[in-house]
Design a protein around this motif. Structure first.
Motif, PDB file in Angstrom:
ATOM      1  N   ARG A   1       0.808  -1.227   0.000  1.00 28.90           N
ATOM      2  CA  ARG A   1       0.000   0.000   0.000  1.00 28.90           C
ATOM      3  C   ARG A   1       0.842   1.278   0.000  1.00 28.90           C
ATOM      4  O   ARG A   1       0.341   2.342  -0.349  1.00 28.90           O
TER       5      ARG A   1
ATOM      6  N   PRO B   1       3.128   2.590  -1.962  1.00 21.69           N
ATOM      7  CA  PRO B   1       3.160   3.418  -3.176  1.00 21.69           C
ATOM      8  C   PRO B   1       1.881   4.257  -3.381  1.00 21.69           C
ATOM      9  O   PRO B   1       1.963   5.385  -3.853  1.00 21.69           O
ATOM     10  N   SER B   2       0.725   3.715  -3.007  1.00 22.72           N
ATOM     11  CA  SER B   2      -0.523   4.491  -3.133  1.00 22.72           C
ATOM     12  C   SER B   2      -0.488   5.679  -2.185  1.00 22.72           C
ATOM     13  O   SER B   2      -0.925   6.776  -2.542  1.00 22.72           O
TER      14      SER B   2
ATOM     15  N   HIS C   1       1.761   8.343  -3.584  1.00 23.37           N
ATOM     16  CA  HIS C   1       1.115   9.048  -4.693  1.00 23.37           C
ATOM     17  C   HIS C   1       0.184  10.151  -4.174  1.00 23.37           C
ATOM     18  O   HIS C   1       0.247  11.295  -4.625  1.00 23.37           O
TER      19      HIS C   1
ATOM     20  N   GLU D   1       6.370   5.864 -14.217  1.00 22.44           N
ATOM     21  CA  GLU D   1       6.340   5.873 -12.755  1.00 22.44           C
ATOM     22  C   GLU D   1       7.552   5.156 -12.154  1.00 22.44           C
ATOM     23  O   GLU D   1       8.064   5.564 -11.112  1.00 22.44           O
TER      24      GLU D   1
END
Lengths: 220, 220
Positions: free
Chosen positions: B14, B16-17, B20, B104
């Motif tokens: 989670r 990386p979310s 972001h 990314e």
């Protein structure tokens, strides 16, 4: 509801790996497989495998394990992979083309009936047997099929506007390969496929390995 | 050890979310972000977000939340994304080409220095600035770089033999996009990227939705 989802998610994520191993065992003629064998293959705890498989409703037999035929059917039925799922793909670039050609999805019942793109150079081509159509025609094309699922592989800058357009055209389920958190109405399902998640895991494991290697070197 | 891995894996997935969302907030000039805001964006419980972020070592301030600058640095440092990671890609088909071009990953420090393929029609081409070289030259090429990570996107039938060859050439970390469970020596890191996992989640969510829709229709 959210909590429920969080608890089940890792189990559901593991089911395809189990199915793969179970099918391999089936090919060799085995009739039963134990949770312990599956656990060893995947480097998991046996209790974890048994808990995960329990969500499909199947129960193993003491000392024998799971009957392989029933186990395959139970997992496939739980995932809905015993039925065909028609889908369209939106954004026929490299990633989109790769997904259309991904053999494993076909085994899981995923049937891409059409791909859509805005690029006139791509429109009219056929990728792995799937025609690339102009994005403007999606509404008309959806009316001809029962596909209500879309694989979204457009550039991130177009993700939200394309999502809005395909939902307006009748799409209710989106497999989102962009890094954009789509804003959608209640009742629309979005599964975010974040390749950065896997990369994060890789990096953490690689770092741990490097630290251990350094530690070992220091010890010497 | 395995248990530890199992517990931390969903949290790492989670991060990386979170990164972001936090970066988006940073762009708007925010200096603090609360776990509750992140949780709302991702449809998670706030306690989950706080637990996940705790593994990076950062602690939020009561009523203010997390200092955004420090939080970005903490997550990036935990994931090793504050450093560049050189890698090679093996199998320059559609999926491989898509991964080389994935913007990314570049933001996360992944630097693909070379791609390898057996197809003489592909060798010599340049994909998103990365040269495609013959697979036989991997050992020589690795000696020129510090890349010890490989992204494996070859057809499944070649996965094990190619893995054996690249490990012999010096690769110690493999991001495996094939569906083959690679047999590797201790100390070699393999992160399996199973696209079927995400598809399984999508299918379960879509089925639940369809059941609810049927239920609602019956209720009417």
């Amino acid at each position: 509801m959210v909590k429920q989802k969080l608890n089940a998610t890792p189990s559901i994520r593991r089911l395809p790996s189990y199915l793969h191993i179970i099918r391999e065992a089936q090919k060799t003629g085995d009739r039963f497989i134990s949770g312990t064998v599956i656990a060893q293959e995947l480097n998991l705890e046996p209790i974890q495998v048994r808990k995960d498989l329990a969500i499909t409703g199947i129960v193993g037999k003491p000392k024998k394990g799971y009957p392989i035929g029933d186990l395959v059917l139970a997992i496939e039925h739980f995932l809905g992979w015993d039925l065909s799922r028609d889908a369209v793909l939106v954004g026929a670039g490299n990633l989109g083309s790769a997904l259309i050609g991904h053999q494993e999805f076909k085994v899981h019942g995923l049937h891409v009936v059409a791909a859509f793109d805005t690029d006139s150079a791509k429109v009219g081509r056929v990728v792995h047997g799937v025609p690339i159509l102009p994005i403007e025609s999606i509404s008309k094309e959806l009316s001809k099929t029962k596909a209500r699922s879309a694989i979204l592989t457009v550039p991130s800058t177009y993700a939200q506007s394309v999502a809005d357009a395909i939902i307006a055209a009748g799409i209710t389920v989106i497999w989102n390969f962009t890094n954009v958190r789509l804003k959608v109405a209640d009742g629309i399902i979005v599964q975010n496929e974040d390749l950065s998640s896997g990369y994060a895991l890789l990096c953490v494991m690689a770092q741990n390995r490097e630290k251990h290697a350094q530690g070992a070197a220091t010890a010497i």
